[in-house]
Design a protein around this motif. Structure first.
Motif, PDB file in Angstrom:
ATOM      1  N   LYS A  99     -11.266  -4.159   2.878  1.00 38.69           N
ATOM      2  CA  LYS A  99     -10.323  -4.013   3.984  1.00 38.69           C
ATOM      3  C   LYS A  99     -11.092  -3.781   5.278  1.00 38.69           C
ATOM      4  O   LYS A  99     -11.813  -2.786   5.414  1.00 38.69           O
ATOM      5  CB  LYS A  99      -9.359  -2.853   3.713  1.00 38.69           C
ATOM      6  CG  LYS A  99      -8.566  -3.046   2.412  1.00 38.69           C
ATOM      7  CD  LYS A  99      -7.487  -2.004   2.243  1.00 38.69           C
ATOM      8  CE  LYS A  99      -6.249  -2.328   3.063  1.00 38.69           C
ATOM      9  NZ  LYS A  99      -5.129  -1.418   2.711  1.00 38.69           N
ATOM     10  N   GLU A 120      -6.762  -4.861   8.302  1.00 39.51           N
ATOM     11  CA  GLU A 120      -5.755  -3.808   8.471  1.00 39.51           C
ATOM     12  C   GLU A 120      -5.527  -3.515   9.950  1.00 39.51           C
ATOM     13  O   GLU A 120      -6.387  -3.761  10.792  1.00 39.51           O
ATOM     14  CB  GLU A 120      -6.116  -2.538   7.684  1.00 39.51           C
ATOM     15  CG  GLU A 120      -7.423  -1.913   8.032  1.00 39.51           C
ATOM     16  CD  GLU A 120      -7.642  -0.559   7.333  1.00 39.51           C
ATOM     17  OE1 GLU A 120      -7.247  -0.389   6.178  1.00 39.51           O
ATOM     18  OE2 GLU A 120      -8.228   0.315   7.980  1.00 39.51           O
ATOM     19  N   CYS A 175      -1.232  -0.896  -4.048  1.00 40.54           N
ATOM     20  CA  CYS A 175      -2.535  -0.381  -3.634  1.00 40.54           C
ATOM     21  C   CYS A 175      -2.441   1.126  -3.445  1.00 40.54           C
ATOM     22  O   CYS A 175      -1.575   1.616  -2.724  1.00 40.54           O
ATOM     23  CB  CYS A 175      -2.977  -1.043  -2.333  1.00 40.54           C
ATOM     24  SG  CYS A 175      -2.990  -2.844  -2.436  1.00 40.54           S
ATOM     25  N   ASP A 219     -11.686  -2.515   8.728  1.00 39.50           N
ATOM     26  CA  ASP A 219     -11.091  -1.364   9.406  1.00 39.50           C
ATOM     27  C   ASP A 219     -10.350  -1.779  10.676  1.00 39.50           C
ATOM     28  O   ASP A 219     -10.770  -2.690  11.395  1.00 39.50           O
ATOM     29  CB  ASP A 219     -12.172  -0.350   9.765  1.00 39.50           C
ATOM     30  CG  ASP A 219     -11.565   0.962  10.205  1.00 39.50           C
ATOM     31  OD1 ASP A 219     -10.916   1.611   9.366  1.00 39.50           O
ATOM     32  OD2 ASP A 219     -11.713   1.319  11.388  1.00 39.50           O
ATOM     33  N   ASN A 270      -4.454   4.750  -2.533  1.00 37.52           N
ATOM     34  CA  ASN A 270      -5.635   5.382  -1.937  1.00 37.52           C
ATOM     35  C   ASN A 270      -6.164   6.460  -2.878  1.00 37.52           C
ATOM     36  O   ASN A 270      -5.434   7.355  -3.292  1.00 37.52           O
ATOM     37  CB  ASN A 270      -5.275   6.009  -0.587  1.00 37.52           C
ATOM     38  CG  ASN A 270      -4.978   4.943   0.455  1.00 37.52           C
ATOM     39  OD1 ASN A 270      -5.881   4.295   0.960  1.00 37.52           O
ATOM     40  ND2 ASN A 270      -3.701   4.754   0.750  1.00 37.52           N
ATOM     41  N   GLU A 325      -7.831   1.801  -3.731  1.00 40.00           N
ATOM     42  CA  GLU A 325      -8.582   1.730  -2.477  1.00 40.00           C
ATOM     43  C   GLU A 325      -9.549   2.904  -2.417  1.00 40.00           C
ATOM     44  O   GLU A 325      -9.127   4.057  -2.389  1.00 40.00           O
ATOM     45  CB  GLU A 325      -7.623   1.734  -1.278  1.00 40.00           C
ATOM     46  CG  GLU A 325      -6.678   0.544  -1.302  1.00 40.00           C
ATOM     47  CD  GLU A 325      -5.981   0.285   0.034  1.00 40.00           C
ATOM     48  OE1 GLU A 325      -6.238   1.032   1.001  1.00 40.00           O
ATOM     49  OE2 GLU A 325      -5.186  -0.668   0.090  1.00 40.00           O
ATOM     50  N   ASP A 331     -11.949   0.492   1.336  1.00 37.61           N
ATOM     51  CA  ASP A 331     -11.127   0.819   2.506  1.00 37.61           C
ATOM     52  C   ASP A 331     -12.014   1.016   3.735  1.00 37.61           C
ATOM     53  O   ASP A 331     -13.176   1.376   3.600  1.00 37.61           O
ATOM     54  CB  ASP A 331     -10.374   2.123   2.205  1.00 37.61           C
ATOM     55  CG  ASP A 331      -9.004   2.145   2.855  1.00 37.61           C
ATOM     56  OD1 ASP A 331      -8.747   1.328   3.758  1.00 37.61           O
ATOM     57  OD2 ASP A 331      -8.197   2.997   2.443  1.00 37.61           O
ATOM     58  N   ASP A 332     -11.441   0.782   4.913  1.00 40.39           N
ATOM     59  CA  ASP A 332     -12.127   1.112   6.179  1.00 40.39           C
ATOM     60  C   ASP A 332     -13.514   0.493   6.275  1.00 40.39           C
ATOM     61  O   ASP A 332     -14.450   1.124   6.762  1.00 40.39           O
ATOM     62  CB  ASP A 332     -12.262   2.637   6.364  1.00 40.39           C
ATOM     63  CG  ASP A 332     -10.923   3.336   6.282  1.00 40.39           C
ATOM     64  OD1 ASP A 332      -9.898   2.695   6.550  1.00 40.39           O
ATOM     65  OD2 ASP A 332     -10.904   4.536   5.932  1.00 40.39           O
ATOM     66  N   ALA A 335     -10.586  -2.074  -4.081  1.00 38.10           N
ATOM     67  CA  ALA A 335     -10.730  -2.455  -2.677  1.00 38.10           C
ATOM     68  C   ALA A 335     -11.569  -1.404  -1.965  1.00 38.10           C
ATOM     69  O   ALA A 335     -11.451  -0.213  -2.248  1.00 38.10           O
ATOM     70  CB  ALA A 335      -9.358  -2.563  -2.014  1.00 38.10           C
ATOM     71  N   THR A 370     -13.614   4.316  -0.848  1.00 37.56           N
ATOM     72  CA  THR A 370     -14.445   4.164   0.348  1.00 37.56           C
ATOM     73  C   THR A 370     -15.886   3.847  -0.037  1.00 37.56           C
ATOM     74  O   THR A 370     -16.326   4.113  -1.154  1.00 37.56           O
ATOM     75  CB  THR A 370     -14.420   5.440   1.216  1.00 37.56           C
ATOM     76  OG1 THR A 370     -14.845   6.534   0.406  1.00 37.56           O
ATOM     77  CG2 THR A 370     -13.023   5.704   1.741  1.00 37.56           C
ATOM     78  N   GLU A 372       0.846  -1.198   0.000  1.00 34.88           N
ATOM     79  CA  GLU A 372       0.000   0.000   0.000  1.00 34.88           C
ATOM     80  C   GLU A 372       0.876   1.240   0.000  1.00 34.88           C
ATOM     81  O   GLU A 372       1.763   1.384   0.853  1.00 34.88           O
ATOM     82  CB  GLU A 372      -0.950   0.038   1.199  1.00 34.88           C
ATOM     83  CG  GLU A 372      -1.853   1.287   1.145  1.00 34.88           C
ATOM     84  CD  GLU A 372      -2.916   1.367   2.246  1.00 34.88           C
ATOM     85  OE1 GLU A 372      -2.955   0.459   3.108  1.00 34.88           O
ATOM     86  OE2 GLU A 372      -3.695   2.338   2.230  1.00 34.88           O
TER      87      GLU A 372
END
Ligand code: C2E
Ligand code: CA
Ligand code: CA
Ligand code: CA
Length: 276
Positions: free
Chosen positions: A199, A235, A114, A201, A116, A148, A178-179, A176, A150, A58
């Motif tokens: 992922k 994560e 990866c 969180d 963001n 990544e 995220d969180d 992916a 959201t 990442e």
């Protein structure tokens, strides 16, 4: 009591003022971050739990200011999003990763990178389109990357966002979420969007071994992920107990300080070797 109330109010105003002044200072400083070459990328390994191979890295943005010191992304990313710098930051990240690519491959072979991506980058998709054009021109397979994003992006997804997600998918770029778990959506809902990874969180992982509710939640996510062909990445894995439990539950990937912290590219491989 009246007196101290007034006093508190003055203090309160001062705190607000200082926060405001600090923020203004950061906004001004952020404008200079790219031209003054204050940005860098750190990379954090992500391991397949079944064999502990490092399969992904990442990319995490770092901002080192000569006077203000190291400013964490949790602080400057929201400011960049508020003040229209996030597109430029995102473009800088893309360019840096393309520049790092050869060195990454030399050290790790076939590893997925990866990245963001802020929702705002989808709202102004020219830089995402440019990234695809660059990959094409340089014959870089999209399969080497994972974006990544959201849950929020999918919730208020416009036609343009959907079209861009499709473009990315066709270019071979993995997606992916995220969180996951901090928002509202369910895995079944995600399935519609051709999501490859979710992922979990780190707030779930940190209390995993003590909190039976979180364990049940993780188990359900992994089970549903398997049904829907979505792989789970935990994560913030910091302890051996957490990792062992996640592995028992069938979680696919693990990322966290237990096995590897984020490092500048030159130090990532070395940090892994020292661990063995
Ligand atoms: P994130 O995407 O959730 O990234 C994971 C964060 O958890 C990183 O923080 C990472 O250093 C940290 N972390 C990893 N393992 C552990 C662990 O075992 N324990 C704990 N306590 N923390 C761990 P970091 O690097 O400070 O980044 C914070 C957030 O800033 C990221 O959260 C991401 O949302 C954002 N960010 C970072 N780089 C970029 C970027 O290039 N673009 C955008 N749009 N956002 C970024
Ligand atoms: Ca992330
Ligand atoms: Ca995350
Ligand atoms: Ca986060």
């Amino acid at each position: 009591a009246k007196k101290s109330g007034k006093h508190q109010c003055v203090l309160f105003n001062q705190v607000i003022y200082e926060e405001f002044a600090r923020k203004m200072q950061l906004i001004e400083a952020l404008k200079e971050a790219i031209p003054q070459q204050q940005l860098s990328l750190h990379y954090q390994p992500i391991f397949r739990l079944s064999n502990l191979h490092c399969e992904k890295l990442e990319a995490l943005l770092r901002w080192q200011h000569p006077q203000l010191g190291m400013i964490p992304p949790d602080v400057f990313i929201p400011i960049a999003e508020e003040h229209n710098f996030i597109i430029a930051l995102g473009e800088w990240v893309f360019a840096q990763i393309i520049q790092d690519l050869q060195q990454i491959q030399q050290q790790f072979g076939k590893v997925e990178i990866c990245i963001n991506i802020s929702s705002l980058q989808f709202a102004h998709p020219a830089s995402l389109e440019q990234f695809l054009v660059t990959l094409n021109a340089q014959h870089i397979p999209g399969e080497q990357f994972c974006f990544e994003i959201t849950e929020r992006l999918l919730l208020d997804s416009s036609v343009n966002t959907m079209a861009m997600l499709n473009n990315l998918h066709h270019a071979g770029i993995k997606l992916a979420i995220d969180d996951f778990g901090t928002g509202y959506s369910s895995l079944a809902y995600l399935h519609k969007f051709m999501i490859d990874y979710v992922k979990i969180d780190k707030s779930f992982i940190s209390s995993l071994t003590e909190n039976e509710k979180n364990q049940a939640l993780c188990k359900t996510m992994i089970y549903m992920g398997n049904q829907l062909n979505i792989k789970l990445i935990a994560e913030g894995v910091e302890t051996q107990d957490q990792e062992t439990l996640l592995k028992q539950m069938g979680c696919h990937y693990s990322q966290g300080y237990l096995r590897a912290k984020p490092h500048p590219l030159i130090a990532v491989k070395e940090s892994l070797i020292q661990q063995d």
